[in-house]
Motif scaffolding. Structure first.
Motif, short mmCIF file in Angstrom:
data_model
loop_
_atom_site.label_atom_id
_atom_site.label_comp_id
_atom_site.label_asym_id
_atom_site.label_seq_id
_atom_site.Cartn_x
_atom_site.Cartn_y
_atom_site.Cartn_z
N ASP A 119 0.81 -1.22 0.00
CA ASP A 119 0.00 0.00 0.00
C ASP A 119 0.84 1.27 0.00
OD1 ASP A 119 -2.57 -1.41 0.30
OD2 ASP A 119 -1.86 -1.87 2.33
N LEU A 120 1.97 1.25 0.70
CA LEU A 120 2.80 2.44 0.87
C LEU A 120 4.26 2.08 0.61
CD1 LEU A 120 1.29 3.70 4.27
CD2 LEU A 120 0.63 4.43 1.97
N VAL A 121 4.96 3.01 -0.04
CA VAL A 121 6.38 2.79 -0.38
C VAL A 121 7.18 3.99 0.10
CG1 VAL A 121 8.04 2.36 -2.21
CG2 VAL A 121 5.70 1.50 -2.42
N VAL A 122 8.12 3.77 1.02
CA VAL A 122 8.96 4.83 1.56
C VAL A 122 10.20 5.01 0.69
CG1 VAL A 122 10.29 5.64 3.54
CG2 VAL A 122 8.14 4.41 3.90
N PHE A 123 10.44 6.24 0.27
CA PHE A 123 11.67 6.62 -0.42
C PHE A 123 12.54 7.39 0.58
CE2 PHE A 123 8.63 6.01 -3.76
CZ PHE A 123 9.34 5.60 -4.88
N PRO A 124 13.58 6.77 1.16
CA PRO A 124 14.47 7.52 2.06
C PRO A 124 15.07 8.72 1.32
CG PRO A 124 14.89 5.16 2.24
CD PRO A 124 13.97 5.35 1.06
N ASN A 125 15.27 9.81 2.03
CA ASN A 125 15.79 11.02 1.37
C ASN A 125 17.30 11.12 1.49
OD1 ASN A 125 15.07 11.65 4.27
ND2 ASN A 125 16.16 13.54 3.76
N TYR A 126 17.92 11.66 0.43
CA TYR A 126 19.32 12.06 0.45
C TYR A 126 19.35 13.58 0.48
CZ TYR A 126 20.55 7.32 -1.21
OH TYR A 126 20.71 5.97 -1.35
N GLU A 127 20.26 14.15 1.24
CA GLU A 127 20.29 15.60 1.39
C GLU A 127 21.49 16.19 0.66
OE1 GLU A 127 19.08 17.94 5.14
OE2 GLU A 127 21.27 17.91 5.21
N SER A 128 21.25 17.23 -0.12
CA SER A 128 22.33 17.85 -0.90
C SER A 128 23.36 18.48 0.02
CB SER A 128 21.75 18.92 -1.84
OG SER A 128 21.14 19.96 -1.09
N SER A 129 24.60 18.46 -0.44
CA SER A 129 25.70 19.10 0.29
C SER A 129 26.13 20.35 -0.48
CB SER A 129 26.90 18.14 0.41
OG SER A 129 26.55 17.02 1.20
N VAL A 130 26.34 21.42 0.25
CA VAL A 130 26.70 22.68 -0.39
C VAL A 130 28.09 22.56 -1.00
CG1 VAL A 130 27.10 25.13 -0.03
CG2 VAL A 130 25.25 23.98 1.19
N GLU A 131 28.19 22.83 -2.29
CA GLU A 131 29.47 22.73 -2.99
C GLU A 131 30.06 24.10 -3.31
OE1 GLU A 131 29.33 19.76 -6.26
OE2 GLU A 131 27.28 19.39 -5.58
N ARG A 132 29.19 25.06 -3.65
CA ARG A 132 29.65 26.40 -3.99
C ARG A 132 28.61 27.40 -3.49
NH1 ARG A 132 29.07 24.53 -9.15
NH2 ARG A 132 27.96 26.45 -9.67
N ASP A 133 29.00 28.67 -3.43
CA ASP A 133 28.05 29.69 -2.99
C ASP A 133 27.42 30.43 -4.16
OD1 ASP A 133 30.03 31.37 -3.93
OD2 ASP A 133 30.73 31.97 -1.94
N ASP A 134 27.70 29.99 -5.41
CA ASP A 134 27.15 30.69 -6.57
C ASP A 134 26.24 29.80 -7.41
OD1 ASP A 134 29.13 28.99 -7.48
OD2 ASP A 134 29.95 30.42 -8.94
#
Length: 404
Positions: free
Chosen positions: A255-270
């Motif tokens: 009935d339900l499918v969990v997609f674990p999240n990946y979190e972006s890492s800051v690479e540059r400020d522009d």
């Protein structure tokens, strides 16, 4: 001399045939070249649905004006990428690097039918690439609950012109309808009432998700997913890069499918275009060996008490069925039964959180809380959001650039 004599002694009919053959061989390449030019200029007369839905347009391919964009060029930000990237904002006739329009023409025949619902105030530069990506991996329909910039006539007009998109405005009628809804009177949601910013957004998302369930059921959808416009489904684990295949191959009792999240890492400020420029993500602990997670925890958190800056419980796809209900912005549940829920080992949600410098200031600009430790608790659920709001409200731009 003998050969010359023989060639001059050929009958007139043979000369005529050779002349015509030579003329034909001369004209044929020119005709083929002209035909190729015409087909390229017109964008080709034959579309390949498999190709059109399996990859982005290659560099150098023809880019057509997006439906409705002819009158909305001023909406897009005029930032510039490096020379090998597509510039989403142009001063005239903006275009997007997508194959022709979005009328693939075969969605009705494919199963399962997947819809995504979101609540957004973003602009076209964020919404369009987000939608197109999910269209490519198999999403059939989008239910967009729009406010702010997304609800402006120029932006919403473009969104409404796209096949498979339903735009829902936060009108007085919608609010009155939601105030009579089933979850409005439930304790778990009412505890978030009458609070600003993220708490208010959480309530709206939950109410909108309930509306989307009814709409999806009436439209014959098989699966529904709630995503923000800074999140992309990553359908790893399927033999093809296809969300449709991933859900189609699940047992019928899921009935339900969990997609674990990946979190972006800051690479540059522009960074201007997170979807195209961000490449590093912190994996969810559900997808990490426990010895790796705990062994490198101190290095990964870098002083932050949480492994992720923001949420870490992923997002969920729900099979559309009777008595389905939202269970917060990240989960679904059922009024009549305990749903069968599984968690995927490879597939994930890519969360592009705080990927741009403007992500810091945008929260400051749309929330009216005071930048104090006590007052931000009224606005934000997560500790990092609170800290980001305070620093964005009190620091200079230079200080923000060096904020850890």
């Amino acid at each position: 001399m003998a050969n010359h004599h023989r060639s001059n002694s050929l009958p007139p009919s043979t000369h005529s045939f050779l002349s015509k053959l030579l003329l034909f061989l001369t004209i044929l390449p020119l005709a083929l070249a002209t035909l190729a030019f015409v087909l390229q200029w017109r964008g080709g007369s034959v579309s390949d649905p498999t190709t059109a839905t399996s990859r982005w347009a290659p560099r150098g391919s023809r880019r057509e004006v997006f439906p409705g964009m002819e009158t909305s060029s001023s909406l897009l930000p005029k930032y510039h990428h490096s020379s090998n990237c597509i510039n989403l904002g142009r001063s005239s006739s903006p275009s997007f690097p997508y194959y022709r329009d979005w009328k693939f023409g075969f969605e009705d025949s494919l199963k399962p039918k997947i819809c995504i619902t979101t609540s957004t105030s973003a602009g076209l530069a964020q919404i369009l690439p987000w939608m197109f990506y999910h269209k490519v991996i198999g999403v059939t329909t989008f239910y967009l609950f729009v406010e702010g910039h997304a609800a402006s006539p120029n932006v919403s007009g473009v969104l409404e012109s796209i096949p498979g998109v339903k735009v829902i405005y936060r009108t007085k009628e919608l609010e009155e309808q939601q105030a009579k809804s089933r979850i409005w009177n439930e304790t778990w949601l009412s505890s978030f009432f009458y609070k600003p910013c993220n708490y208010e957004l959480f309530v709206k998302q939950s109410l909108n998700m309930e509306n989307a369930i009814f709409t999806a059921r009436d439209a014959g959808m098989d699966w529904i997913i709630h995503l923000d416009t800074d999140e992309l489904i990553y359908p790893a684990g399927a033999s093809e890069y296809s969300l449709r295949q991933l859900l189609r191959d699940l047992p019928s009792d899921v009935d339900l499918v969990v997609f674990p999240n990946y979190e972006s890492s800051v690479e540059r400020d522009d960074i201007k275009d997170p979807f195209g420029e961000v490449s590093m993500f912190k994996k969810n602990y559900d997808h990490l060996p426990k010895e790796t997670y705990f062994g490198l925890y101190r290095e990964a958190t870098r002083g932050n008490p949480n492994y992720f800056l923001t949420y870490g419980n992923g997002k969920e796809a729900a099979r559309v069925q009777d008595e389905l209900r939202p269970n917060g912005a990240h989960r679904w549940h059922n009024y009549m039964k305990t749903p069968n829920e599984i968690k995927l080992d490879n597939a994930a949600v890519l969360h592009y959180t705080y990927a741009k410098f403007s992500d810091l200031t945008s929260r400051r600009d749309r929330c009216g809380c005071k930048p104090t430790q006590e007052d931000v608790k009224r606005c934000f659920m997560l500790e990092f959001d609170r800290a980001a709001f305070i620093i964005a409200s009190t620091a200079t731009e230079e200080e923000l650039l060096h904020w850890p």
